[in-house]
Design a protein around this motif. Structure first.
Motif, PDB file in Angstrom:
ATOM      1  N   ALA A 151      20.264 -15.920 -12.603  1.00 13.54           N
ATOM      2  CA  ALA A 151      20.525 -14.882 -11.602  1.00 13.54           C
ATOM      3  C   ALA A 151      20.536 -13.489 -12.222  1.00 13.54           C
ATOM      4  N   PHE A 152      20.734 -13.417 -13.521  1.00 11.67           N
ATOM      5  CA  PHE A 152      20.670 -12.150 -14.240  1.00 11.67           C
ATOM      6  C   PHE A 152      19.278 -11.910 -14.814  1.00 11.67           C
ATOM      7  N   LEU A 153      18.661 -12.953 -15.359  1.00  8.88           N
ATOM      8  CA  LEU A 153      17.385 -12.785 -16.056  1.00  8.88           C
ATOM      9  C   LEU A 153      16.185 -12.694 -15.115  1.00  8.88           C
ATOM     10  N   ALA A 154      16.209 -13.438 -14.007  1.00  9.61           N
ATOM     11  CA  ALA A 154      15.049 -13.424 -13.105  1.00  9.61           C
ATOM     12  C   ALA A 154      14.767 -12.032 -12.544  1.00  9.61           C
ATOM     13  N   PRO A 155      15.752 -11.288 -12.039  1.00  8.16           N
ATOM     14  CA  PRO A 155      15.467  -9.919 -11.585  1.00  8.16           C
ATOM     15  C   PRO A 155      15.005  -9.011 -12.718  1.00  8.16           C
ATOM     16  N   ALA A 156      15.556  -9.208 -13.925  1.00  6.50           N
ATOM     17  CA  ALA A 156      15.131  -8.390 -15.061  1.00  6.50           C
ATOM     18  C   ALA A 156      13.665  -8.642 -15.377  1.00  6.50           C
ATOM     19  N   LEU A 157      13.263  -9.899 -15.351  1.00  6.83           N
ATOM     20  CA  LEU A 157      11.875 -10.247 -15.642  1.00  6.83           C
ATOM     21  C   LEU A 157      10.936  -9.681 -14.585  1.00  6.83           C
ATOM     22  N   GLU A 158      11.332  -9.783 -13.327  1.00  2.98           N
ATOM     23  CA  GLU A 158      10.487  -9.298 -12.238  1.00  2.98           C
ATOM     24  C   GLU A 158      10.355  -7.776 -12.246  1.00  2.98           C
ATOM     25  N   LEU A 159      11.455  -7.082 -12.537  1.00  3.14           N
ATOM     26  CA  LEU A 159      11.461  -5.627 -12.409  1.00  3.14           C
ATOM     27  C   LEU A 159      11.088  -4.900 -13.694  1.00  3.14           C
ATOM     28  N   PHE A 160      11.311  -5.525 -14.847  1.00  6.74           N
ATOM     29  CA  PHE A 160      11.074  -4.830 -16.116  1.00  6.74           C
ATOM     30  C   PHE A 160      10.051  -5.533 -17.008  1.00  6.74           C
ATOM     31  N   GLY A 161       9.537  -6.656 -16.563  1.00  2.00           N
ATOM     32  CA  GLY A 161       8.510  -7.341 -17.335  1.00  2.00           C
ATOM     33  C   GLY A 161       7.159  -6.645 -17.214  1.00  2.00           C
ATOM     34  N   THR A 162       6.271  -6.944 -18.145  1.00  2.94           N
ATOM     35  CA  THR A 162       4.933  -6.346 -18.154  1.00  2.94           C
ATOM     36  C   THR A 162       3.855  -7.293 -17.651  1.00  2.94           C
ATOM     37  N   GLY A 163       4.206  -8.557 -17.458  1.00  2.44           N
ATOM     38  CA  GLY A 163       3.216  -9.555 -17.090  1.00  2.44           C
ATOM     39  C   GLY A 163       2.660 -10.304 -18.288  1.00  2.44           C
ATOM     40  N   LYS A 164       2.987  -9.850 -19.494  1.00  2.00           N
ATOM     41  CA  LYS A 164       2.512 -10.509 -20.711  1.00  2.00           C
ATOM     42  C   LYS A 164       3.537 -11.511 -21.259  1.00  2.00           C
ATOM     43  N   GLU A 165       4.691 -11.598 -20.631  1.00  3.74           N
ATOM     44  CA  GLU A 165       5.733 -12.475 -21.132  1.00  3.74           C
ATOM     45  C   GLU A 165       5.358 -13.946 -20.953  1.00  3.74           C
ATOM     46  N   ARG A 166       5.919 -14.769 -21.808  1.00  7.09           N
ATOM     47  CA  ARG A 166       5.719 -16.212 -21.746  1.00  7.09           C
ATOM     48  C   ARG A 166       7.064 -16.923 -21.728  1.00  7.09           C
ATOM     49  N   LEU A 167       7.102 -18.048 -21.021  1.00  3.79           N
ATOM     50  CA  LEU A 167       8.256 -18.931 -21.043  1.00  3.79           C
ATOM     51  C   LEU A 167       7.944 -20.064 -22.006  1.00  3.79           C
ATOM     52  N   ALA A 168       8.749 -20.201 -23.038  1.00  8.01           N
ATOM     53  CA  ALA A 168       8.570 -21.269 -24.024  1.00  8.01           C
ATOM     54  C   ALA A 168       9.589 -22.364 -23.749  1.00  8.01           C
ATOM     55  N   VAL A 169       9.124 -23.615 -23.706  1.00  9.48           N
ATOM     56  CA  VAL A 169       9.975 -24.751 -23.361  1.00  9.48           C
ATOM     57  C   VAL A 169       9.830 -25.821 -24.434  1.00  9.48           C
ATOM     58  N   LEU A 170      10.935 -26.245 -25.000  1.00 11.73           N
ATOM     59  CA  LEU A 170      10.940 -27.320 -25.982  1.00 11.73           C
ATOM     60  C   LEU A 170      11.441 -28.586 -25.320  1.00 11.73           C
ATOM     61  N   GLY A 171      10.564 -29.579 -25.200  1.00  9.73           N
ATOM     62  CA  GLY A 171      10.932 -30.830 -24.551  1.00  9.73           C
ATOM     63  C   GLY A 171      10.269 -30.975 -23.193  1.00  9.73           C
ATOM     64  N   GLY A 172      10.479 -32.098 -22.567  1.00  6.77           N
ATOM     65  CA  GLY A 172       9.817 -32.388 -21.302  1.00  6.77           C
ATOM     66  C   GLY A 172      10.667 -32.047 -20.108  1.00  6.77           C
ATOM     67  N   SER A 173      11.035 -33.077 -19.335  1.00  6.51           N
ATOM     68  CA  SER A 173      11.765 -32.836 -18.093  1.00  6.51           C
ATOM     69  C   SER A 173      13.186 -32.346 -18.344  1.00  6.51           C
ATOM     70  N   THR A 174      13.725 -32.637 -19.523  1.00  7.04           N
ATOM     71  CA  THR A 174      15.060 -32.144 -19.894  1.00  7.04           C
ATOM     72  C   THR A 174      14.926 -31.363 -21.191  1.00  7.04           C
ATOM     73  N   PRO A 175      14.580 -30.092 -21.113  1.00  3.14           N
ATOM     74  CA  PRO A 175      14.340 -29.299 -22.325  1.00  3.14           C
ATOM     75  C   PRO A 175      15.595 -29.177 -23.188  1.00  3.14           C
ATOM     76  N   SER A 176      15.370 -29.016 -24.494  1.00  2.95           N
ATOM     77  CA  SER A 176      16.478 -28.816 -25.425  1.00  2.95           C
ATOM     78  C   SER A 176      16.571 -27.376 -25.897  1.00  2.95           C
ATOM     79  N   ALA A 177      15.543 -26.566 -25.604  1.00  2.85           N
ATOM     80  CA  ALA A 177      15.586 -25.134 -25.905  1.00  2.85           C
ATOM     81  C   ALA A 177      14.557 -24.430 -25.032  1.00  2.85           C
ATOM     82  N   MET A 178      14.850 -23.187 -24.654  1.00  2.00           N
ATOM     83  CA  MET A 178      13.938 -22.394 -23.839  1.00  2.00           C
ATOM     84  C   MET A 178      14.089 -20.930 -24.225  1.00  2.00           C
ATOM     85  N   ALA A 179      13.006 -20.181 -24.063  1.00  2.00           N
ATOM     86  CA  ALA A 179      13.056 -18.754 -24.387  1.00  2.00           C
ATOM     87  C   ALA A 179      12.047 -18.000 -23.529  1.00  2.00           C
TER      88      ALA A 179
END
Length: 316
Positions: free
Chosen positions: A35-63
């Motif tokens: 709820a804090f990060l999604a508006p920041a990404l939408e309003l201040f992101g450049t479109g070049k950002e990536r979501l990194a996910v470690l693991g499958g349906s139950t990730p163990s790390a994300m960035a």
């Protein structure tokens, strides 16, 4: 180890539940809440950002990551976000997850920066041949333990005397200070408008950094506060001298902490006092007496005025 997978950050909404689940595995920080990060990404992101996910349906790390120059990446972190956008299971070590993440990023990068981390959320790793850490800033907090009177008596004599002197001066002027606490989502639009008017009265307006309800900053704080208030985790402190708003704090909370995101005060209506200090005295007293949270977090660089309110300081 399971490989990292990269997605366009525009797909963040599809992974918000998994992200929040990881956040809750640790300290469940409000600053890492979708709820804090999604508006920041939408309003201040450049479109070049990536979501990194470690693991499958139950990730163990994300960035959430963004490119920096030709050969580097770092966590997404606009100035409105005190922490870099990273969540991981407490059992994982930085040494285990960062090298494979670096190898997974496009462009053959040589540097990956995980910015502005709180060691209370993710312990600081030891330095190695391939991993180094740097001090960023010192930040302050107030632990909400025991009665407010004990906390207040532990503050400096000058602060206590100055607050009493300022209140007496306002009484002589016929001004009654009053603290108002806003917690309803429907009140946040007007609260951000009021906050913008306070900032516009001061130096931030001259520098073009003031919040306005209709600029990106205003939309960001409105959306964040509305989302958190809808869950009982947002609040705005609004301080009045008579019928004039003189100071405000925009705040969000998690299970243990109240985080002060932004502060503003009316420089023209202060009558020689410190409205933000007077507001803090009353809002802190309310938080001590409410006894619902464990601490108040500032998450900004320690300044002299912070040390009047606390001696609890740590390094990000």
């Amino acid at each position: 180890m399971t490989p990292w997978t990269l997605y366009p950050a525009a797909r963040f909404s599809e992974f918000q539940d998994a992200w929040q689940h990881l956040n809750q595995q640790g300290r469940n920080s409000a600053l890492l809440d979708p709820a804090f990060l999604a508006p920041a990404l939408e309003l201040f992101g450049t479109g070049k950002e990536r979501l990194a996910v470690l693991g499958g349906s139950t990730p163990s790390a994300m960035a959430l990551l963004r490119p920096t120059g030709r050969r580097g990446w770092e966590t997404f972190q606009p100035s409105q976000c005190p922490l870099g956008s990273w969540v991981s299971h407490p059992s994982l070590t930085w040494q285990a997850v960062l090298p494979p993440l670096l190898r997974s990023l496009p462009g053959f990068p040589v540097v990956l920066g995980i910015t502005q981390q709180d060691p209370d959320l993710f312990p600081r790793p030891p330095a190695s041949r391939t991993l180094k850490t740097l001090d960023y800033i010192q930040t302050a907090r107030v632990t909400l333990q025991g009665p407010f009177e004990a906390y207040w008596q532990a503050r400096g004599k000058n602060l206590r005397a100055n607050m009493k002197k300022q209140r007496n001066a306002l009484t002589k002027l016929g001004l009654e200070p009053r603290l108002e606490i806003l917690t309803r989502a429907q009140d946040m639009d007007q609260a951000v408008r009021d906050f913008g008017q306070l900032e516009s009265s001061g130096w931030k307006n001259d520098q073009g950094t003031a919040i306005h309800r209709d600029n990106a900053q205003g939309r960001f704080y409105t959306r964040v506060l509305e989302s958190f208030c809808a869950r009982g985790k947002g609040r705005v402190y609004r301080y009045w001298f008579g019928d004039v708003v003189t100071a405000m704090d925009l705040c969000i909370a998690d299970e243990s902490s109240l985080i002060i995101l932004k502060t503003a005060y009316n420089e023209q209506a202060s009558h020689g006092t410190s409205p933000a200090f007077l507001m803090r005295q009353e809002s802190f007293q309310h938080l001590f007496e409410e006894n619902a949270l464990a601490r108040i977090e500032f998450y900004g660089k320690v300044l002299e005025w912070h040390t009047r309110w606390t001696d609890e300081i740590r390094t990000l």
